[in-house]
Scaffold this active site. Structure first.
Site, PDB file in Angstrom:
ATOM      1  N   THR A   1      67.697  22.314   9.677  1.00 23.29           N
ATOM      2  CA  THR A   1      66.537  22.193  10.585  1.00 23.29           C
ATOM      3  C   THR A   1      65.307  22.705   9.829  1.00 23.29           C
ATOM      4  O   THR A   1      64.693  21.944   9.105  1.00 23.29           O
ATOM      5  CB  THR A   1      66.748  22.966  11.910  1.00 23.29           C
ATOM      6  OG1 THR A   1      67.072  24.325  11.629  1.00 23.29           O
ATOM      7  CG2 THR A   1      67.825  22.326  12.742  1.00 23.29           C
TER       8      THR A   1
ATOM      9  N   LYS B   1      73.686  26.902   7.704  1.00 26.21           N
ATOM     10  CA  LYS B   1      72.269  26.636   7.997  1.00 26.21           C
ATOM     11  C   LYS B   1      71.748  27.697   8.966  1.00 26.21           C
ATOM     12  O   LYS B   1      72.526  28.355   9.653  1.00 26.21           O
ATOM     13  CB  LYS B   1      72.062  25.246   8.593  1.00 26.21           C
ATOM     14  CG  LYS B   1      72.635  25.055   9.948  1.00 26.21           C
ATOM     15  CD  LYS B   1      71.704  24.791  11.121  1.00 26.21           C
ATOM     16  CE  LYS B   1      70.288  25.087  10.955  1.00 26.21           C
ATOM     17  NZ  LYS B   1      69.668  25.482  12.270  1.00 26.21           N
TER      18      LYS B   1
ATOM     19  N   THR C   1      69.373  29.154  15.327  1.00 25.76           N
ATOM     20  CA  THR C   1      70.778  28.785  15.321  1.00 25.76           C
ATOM     21  C   THR C   1      71.365  28.930  13.932  1.00 25.76           C
ATOM     22  O   THR C   1      70.814  28.451  12.953  1.00 25.76           O
ATOM     23  CB  THR C   1      70.955  27.346  15.822  1.00 25.76           C
ATOM     24  OG1 THR C   1      70.727  27.342  17.214  1.00 25.76           O
ATOM     25  CG2 THR C   1      72.365  26.858  15.562  1.00 25.76           C
TER      26      THR C   1
ATOM     27  N   GLU D   1      62.977  31.962   7.417  1.00 22.74           N
ATOM     28  CA  GLU D   1      61.741  31.198   7.636  1.00 22.74           C
ATOM     29  C   GLU D   1      60.526  31.924   7.054  1.00 22.74           C
ATOM     30  O   GLU D   1      60.176  33.005   7.479  1.00 22.74           O
ATOM     31  CB  GLU D   1      61.540  30.927   9.124  1.00 22.74           C
ATOM     32  CG  GLU D   1      62.478  29.848   9.628  1.00 22.74           C
ATOM     33  CD  GLU D   1      62.523  29.746  11.135  1.00 22.74           C
ATOM     34  OE1 GLU D   1      61.960  30.613  11.806  1.00 22.74           O
ATOM     35  OE2 GLU D   1      63.133  28.773  11.624  1.00 22.74           O
TER      36      GLU D   1
ATOM     37  N   ASN E   1      57.087  28.634  13.020  1.00 23.21           N
ATOM     38  CA  ASN E   1      57.536  28.778  14.403  1.00 23.21           C
ATOM     39  C   ASN E   1      56.471  28.476  15.450  1.00 23.21           C
ATOM     40  O   ASN E   1      56.796  28.215  16.599  1.00 23.21           O
ATOM     41  CB  ASN E   1      58.141  30.169  14.621  1.00 23.21           C
ATOM     42  CG  ASN E   1      59.499  30.257  13.984  1.00 23.21           C
ATOM     43  OD1 ASN E   1      60.405  29.537  14.371  1.00 23.21           O
ATOM     44  ND2 ASN E   1      59.621  31.091  12.963  1.00 23.21           N
TER      45      ASN E   1
ATOM     46  N   SER F   1      55.855  20.471  17.130  1.00 23.61           N
ATOM     47  CA  SER F   1      54.796  19.455  16.999  1.00 23.61           C
ATOM     48  C   SER F   1      54.897  18.720  15.673  1.00 23.61           C
ATOM     49  O   SER F   1      55.806  18.915  14.892  1.00 23.61           O
ATOM     50  CB  SER F   1      53.435  20.109  17.171  1.00 23.61           C
ATOM     51  OG  SER F   1      53.390  21.361  16.536  1.00 23.61           O
TER      52      SER F   1
END
Lengths: 452, 452
Positions: A197, A220, A231, A319, A447, A452
């Site tokens: 993702t 992942k 997740t 991230e 995040n 979008s």
């Protein structure tokens, strides 16, 4: 600062630009960042086939469907699942299959849509994914939504919560994917790509335990402030021959020492799953069937180490992360105390932003120790900062007071990606380690803009 | 996005540019953002004098020393303090004074240096601050570090942890400040400025309860992910006549319903303090001396509301915040459950980044409810999003499934600064409210660069 932001923003758009925009199962030509973390070859467990393709669920044309199957050998499967009250439909379905079926058929994963908070329709869709794979692999199971046979393919989903799966795309994808899986490195890499993702690179590992069995696996997950909130999916595939009770025990043991060392108890997403699948395809190997045997302990420890590698890759791809941080708490009265202190530090936004700013702000670390809820004696607390690249750790805080706060030395350590904070509590002999990242502009960008 | 970043970055540098670089106690000419939140006048409680100046502890020449005293009326004082194991020296000193002294002399606060994790020297320095104020105000107490008399001025500090106070600057500042305090609005505004760290505007309020007494107060604090991690300081000054037991009870009651509604239990900085000081300077007013009296309940409720105003100002100035978010959880079995769910949502980085991105990502809210540790029944959970500016709330999640996910309606709500998330659990009748902010690029910038 903007350079650091770009470091993570650019690869993602590069990935999107290079993406194969048609449905395809070939290993992609995506130029990933940090290519040294992606294997260029591998030796994979016998009897397994894998693959991934773009079914169209992801709007950007990236791979979003992954299948791993063992066409000729029945699979023994174990898994640990999220404790979230809103456990997603695929979690409920896989939980039921692992519990009820003696063996499973395969594992199907989609990314881009988590199939969570999707009510009855979501549950139906997850069962249908399982059933479609069973049918496409042949040998039992009817296709379509209305079959009464309980299918036996495990299902995982990851992505946006609360949206229904586009089942037309998923079903068409499954049909094509079952015809395009294979045993080669490229197939496995495609499989690792299909579950991504916000991950910036596919996380794939394989290893051969000479004379015994092999393991392959992928993982992942990326949101790393409270690690389990994004997740986390991972699966390990082996050709070892092992009974279900032994596999269950090894899976739970490994999960506690790998994925749960980057997690906070109870702080889990709707979809988190770690599955281990064994197909006994090694020829003539002894069956691991005794929990007290050396063979079982060896398998358990090998699985733990292998799972820890996959878990650390998730941290490394946190991230927006620019740092990989090991937080080692020792001298605690109990393991639970050590874990609580390390978790508190690992989730402190002030500690994490300081690491991002390459600021030796030990005060924030000590402050987090102080509010962790674990009773500590300030005069006994010590803190060392180090990096593998430099031999000598910096003794920032000694027996309750700042000690070696040499800013230049600290700066030389903090410019490295791999950092270690070691906290001594001086209360006992228990210890615990957590792995985490820094908190950066990249995290906010990813995040705040995710949907979008 | 960069515009939002600038919104908070610019005022800080503007403030630095306009700062008075010499030691001065006059109200500053700083051009603050959001001037509508800063009072232009006020009616202050009788008998109190206040002031703030730049002693030089802060490198940027901004005010860093604040004094509030009641020269002619002895002060009854109550306070609640941080639970952090590394409670700073000023906390230990003020705690001892509040516990042992029947009345106190004044309150001195410095910003720029927290005097935390500073060992014995830090404790000596905190006591000396108290003693120097006593002496400068006259009437007892010897100056210098070696006095044996226990001083009676409360002390608060906020700023960087682990550095020693520059006592030469502090002592010189105290001497000058005691000669420059006054009862006027400008004096009080200076006092509110002297306690600021990463705050973007001074937080000052005053109110008159006609026929009774008056209250004035200020607050500071800004790091709002885990709200209490940045130091929160606040003090309320009144000319009411109230006994210590009554003031203690009212202070604890008010703290629980104001500053603790923006806080997570146990998750406190080394310096957090909320103090209430009463000097009984109202002429002819009845003494509040009965915990069961209407007069006490009225005082308690007035103090609670006044403290809540000061607490909300802290949220409104959350580091880098662009949103003020009320999280209201209802239908819980117990208040503790409601509080735990609201705290979990209020500290979820994924929820907070979604609000920053003006993304109606209810999935992240529901996910946080699910991992809060409070047992919930998904089919009973409801979520509404609203803003005071628009009458109709958006029913995002109804009985366990997405409901009115009209993205346009959501976007119209989310563009406002003031947002409310209302979560119904459907399990009981208890409720709790938390106030928090979004998580933004501004937060990262402020906290990655704090010390440099």
């Amino acid at each position: 600062m903007s350079a650091q932001l770009l470091r993570h923003a650019v690869p993602r758009s590069t990935a999107a630009r290079f993406a194969l925009r048609t449905m395809s199962s070939s290993a992609s030509a995506v130029a990933y960042p940090r290519p040294h973390l992606i294997p260029k070859s591998g030796t994979y467990p016998a009897g397994w086939v894998a693959g991934g393709l773009a079914s169209g669920v992801k709007k950007d044309g990236l791979k979003d469907l992954t299948l791993v199957a063992s066409p000729n050998h029945p699979i023994t499967a174990s898994a640990v699942f999220t404790q979230n009250s809103f456990a997603a439909a695929p979690v409920q379905v896989s939980k039921a299959i692992v519990k009820e079926a003696a063996t499973v058929r395969a594992l199907i994963v989609n990314s881009g849509c988590a199939n969570a908070c999707t009510g009855e329709q979501g549950t139906k869709d997850a069962w249908r994914m399982s059933r479609e794979v069973d049918a496409a692999l042949g040998g039992g199971g009817e296709r379509g939504a209305a079959s009464s046979t309980r299918p036996k393919t495990l299902v995982m989903s990851t992505g946006v919560i609360g949206q229904h799966l586009d089942m037309d795309k998923i079903v068409a994808g499954i049909t094509q994917l079952t015809q395009n899986v294979g045993p080669a490195h490229d197939n496995w890499l495609s499989a690792a790509e299909g579950i991504m993702t916000t991950d910036t690179f596919p996380k794939l590992r394989s290893t051969v335990f000479e004379g015994d069995y092999r393991m392959a696996g992928w993982s992942k997950g990326a949101g790393m402030i409270h690690p389990n909130m994004a997740t986390m999916l991972s699966a390990v595939f082996t050709d070892a021959s092992i009974t279900k009770p032994c596999l269950d025990a090894a899976t739970r043991y490994a999960a506690d020492r790998s994925f749960n060392a980057i997690s906070i108890d109870g702080d889990t997403s709707t979809n988190d799953t770690f599955a281990v699948l064994a197909n006994a395809a090694t020829e003539g190997a002894a069956v691991i069937d005794d929990l007290e045997s050396d063979a079982h302990r060896l398998f358990r420890d090998r699985l733990t180490q292998f799972a820890a590698e996959l878990a650390k890759l998730i941290v490394r791809d946190g991230e927006g992360a620019t740092k990989f941080v090991e937080i080692h708490v020792k001298g605690a009265k109990t393991f639970a105390d050590a874990r609580q202190v390390s978790s508190t530090i690992a989730t402190s936004p002030l500690v994490k932003t300081a690491l991002y700013g390459q600021d030796a702000n030990w005060g924030r670390v000590v402050c987090a120790v102080g509010y962790s809820g674990v009773p500590v004696t300030p005069e006994k607390v010590n803190l060392h900062l180090s990096t593998p690249a430099i031999d000598e750790p910096l003794h920032l805080f000694k027996n309750g007071a700042p000690f070696d706060t040499d800013e230049e030395k600290a700066a030389r350590i903090l410019e490295h990606e791999d950092l270690k904070l070691e906290i001594g509590l001086g209360e006992g002999s228990e210890e615990a380690t957590m792995y985490t990242t820094d908190l950066t502009h990249g995290y906010i960008t990813i995040n705040a803009d995710y949907r979008s």
